[in-house]
Design a protein around this motif. Structure first.
Motif, mmCIF file in Angstrom:
data_model
loop_
_atom_site.group_PDB
_atom_site.id
_atom_site.type_symbol
_atom_site.label_atom_id
_atom_site.label_comp_id
_atom_site.label_asym_id
_atom_site.label_seq_id
_atom_site.Cartn_x
_atom_site.Cartn_y
_atom_site.Cartn_z
ATOM 1 N N THR A 115 37.803 49.441 36.156
ATOM 2 C CA THR A 115 36.843 49.817 34.824
ATOM 3 C C THR A 115 35.439 50.293 35.475
ATOM 4 O O THR A 115 34.760 50.654 34.557
ATOM 5 N N LYS A 116 35.160 49.984 36.612
ATOM 6 C CA LYS A 116 33.933 50.609 37.257
ATOM 7 C C LYS A 116 34.133 51.785 38.007
ATOM 8 O O LYS A 116 33.072 52.281 38.709
ATOM 9 N N TYR A 117 35.382 52.372 38.004
ATOM 10 C CA TYR A 117 35.663 53.707 38.616
ATOM 11 C C TYR A 117 34.447 54.645 38.388
ATOM 12 O O TYR A 117 33.868 55.397 39.161
ATOM 13 N N GLY A 151 27.584 38.041 35.064
ATOM 14 C CA GLY A 151 28.897 38.730 35.039
ATOM 15 C C GLY A 151 29.910 38.115 35.559
ATOM 16 O O GLY A 151 29.786 37.407 36.488
ATOM 17 N N SER A 152 31.006 39.000 35.566
ATOM 18 C CA SER A 152 32.343 38.474 36.224
ATOM 19 C C SER A 152 32.122 38.962 37.651
ATOM 20 O O SER A 152 32.773 38.190 38.591
ATOM 21 N N THR A 153 31.493 40.089 38.083
ATOM 22 C CA THR A 153 31.652 40.651 39.593
ATOM 23 C C THR A 153 31.102 39.456 40.571
ATOM 24 O O THR A 153 31.820 39.584 41.475
ATOM 25 N N PRO A 154 29.974 38.800 40.219
ATOM 26 C CA PRO A 154 29.569 38.014 41.448
ATOM 27 C C PRO A 154 30.052 36.670 41.458
ATOM 28 O O PRO A 154 29.656 35.781 42.267
HETATM 29 N N1 LIG Z 1 23.469 41.615 32.567
HETATM 30 C C1 LIG Z 1 24.906 41.593 33.186
HETATM 31 C C2 LIG Z 1 24.837 42.543 34.264
HETATM 32 O O1 LIG Z 1 23.798 42.083 35.299
HETATM 33 C C3 LIG Z 1 26.145 42.871 34.880
HETATM 34 O O2 LIG Z 1 26.166 43.529 36.129
HETATM 35 C C4 LIG Z 1 27.041 43.670 34.077
HETATM 36 C C5 LIG Z 1 28.458 43.745 34.425
HETATM 37 O O3 LIG Z 1 29.193 42.564 34.157
HETATM 38 P P1 LIG Z 1 30.764 42.343 34.872
HETATM 39 O O4 LIG Z 1 30.374 42.061 36.480
HETATM 40 O O5 LIG Z 1 31.155 41.262 34.236
HETATM 41 O O6 LIG Z 1 31.427 43.794 34.870
HETATM 42 O O7 LIG Z 1 27.097 42.641 32.757
HETATM 43 C C6 LIG Z 1 26.095 42.092 32.213
HETATM 44 O O8 LIG Z 1 25.561 43.087 31.382
#
Ligand SMILES: N[C@@H]1[C@@H](O)[C@H](O)[C@@H](COP(=O)(O)O)O[C@@H]1O
Length: 239
Positions: A201-203, A37-40
């Motif tokens: 978007t995660k609020y 995902g984009s977060t890490p």
């Molecule tokens: N399988 C992954 C997850 O592990 C991740 O946490 C989620 C959020 O992604 P993002 O970080 O891009 O919002 O996306 C996908 O569905």
């Protein structure tokens, strides 16, 4: 559950990087659970920086990714195999045989799930699990409704998850409908968990997590029951 409010995305990534570096430096054979995902992405950049500065080595580290799409080969630019190589593995000294990602192309997917679970067990379990969160509260690809008792399994992706991830695919139809994911029970057996939450978007997901109700309709809520879980959230999410 400990909550750290980071100044911004870079700060969130730096804090997570420091926790991981400390863990690996004190236990070089750490079993690290990795997320996509984009977060890490910022965290991976941070870990590569620490590696290049010779403050961290992955020589003895073993990694287990959380999930992979069913039907995408490792060569597909949307597979998580490809993602990990592109954003992290190609830059560090993590041995190839120590990188584990579920095989979404396996002929027998049920067997692949069991095999993956056994591999994690054999390594002594995950020492430190990195997690992101889906807008619907999913962790890994454990969608709402997944039993908390689930181990590695096949999941049908929610329409909202497919829509959220459609940004990486040429068309919506090409977004896979299924994935292999490490289960919630497996995640909860990790000795330590870091959940990264970033962006407006995660609020709603963050707010619901803070509400504290533990329910299978919001998978991340189980993390309240873990005794060593740190949430690192950036200011953009909170405000
Ligand atoms: N399988 C992954 C997850 O592990 C991740 O946490 C989620 C959020 O992604 P993002 O970080 O891009 O919002 O996306 C996908 O569905």
């Amino acid at each position: 559950m400990q909550i750290i409010e980071a100044e911004n995305y870079e700060d969130m990534s730096r804090i997570a990087g420091q926790i991981i570096a400390r863990e690996i430096n004190s236990k070089p054979d750490t079993a690290l659970g990795l997320a996509t995902g984009s977060t890490p992405l910022g965290l991976y950049t941070e870990l590569v920086k620490l590696y290049e500065e010779k403050r961290l080595s992955f020589q003895h580290t073993i990694t287990f990714n959380l999930d992979e799409y069913v039907g995408l080969p490792a060569s597909d630019s949307n597979s998580y195999h490809y993602f990990m190589k592109k954003h992290f593995f190609q830059y560090i000294d993590l041995k190839e045989e120590n990188r584990h990602i579920p095989n979404g192309m396996a002929e027998n997917l049920q067997e692949e799930c069991k095999k993956y679970e056994r591999l994690i067990e054999k390594s002594g379990g995950i020492d430190l699990q990195i997690l992101g969160i889906g807008g619907n509260g999913h962790i890994g690809f454990n969608e709402p409704g997944t039993p908390f008792s689930a181990q590695t399994h096949i999941i049908c992706l929610d329409q909202s998850t497919r829509e959220a991830n459609a940004r990486f695919f040429p068309t919506m139809e090409q977004v896979p409908a299924k994935a292999i994911t490490v289960g919630i029970e497996t995640i909860m057996r990790s000795k330590q968990i870091i959940l990264l939450i970033s962006g407006k978007t995660k609020y709603n997901a963050y707010k619901r997590l803070l509400d504290g109700e533990i329910t299978e309709t919001f998978p991340a809520s189980i993390l309240h029951k873990h005794d060593n879980c740190t949430v690192i959230v950036d200011k953009e999410t909170v405000c």
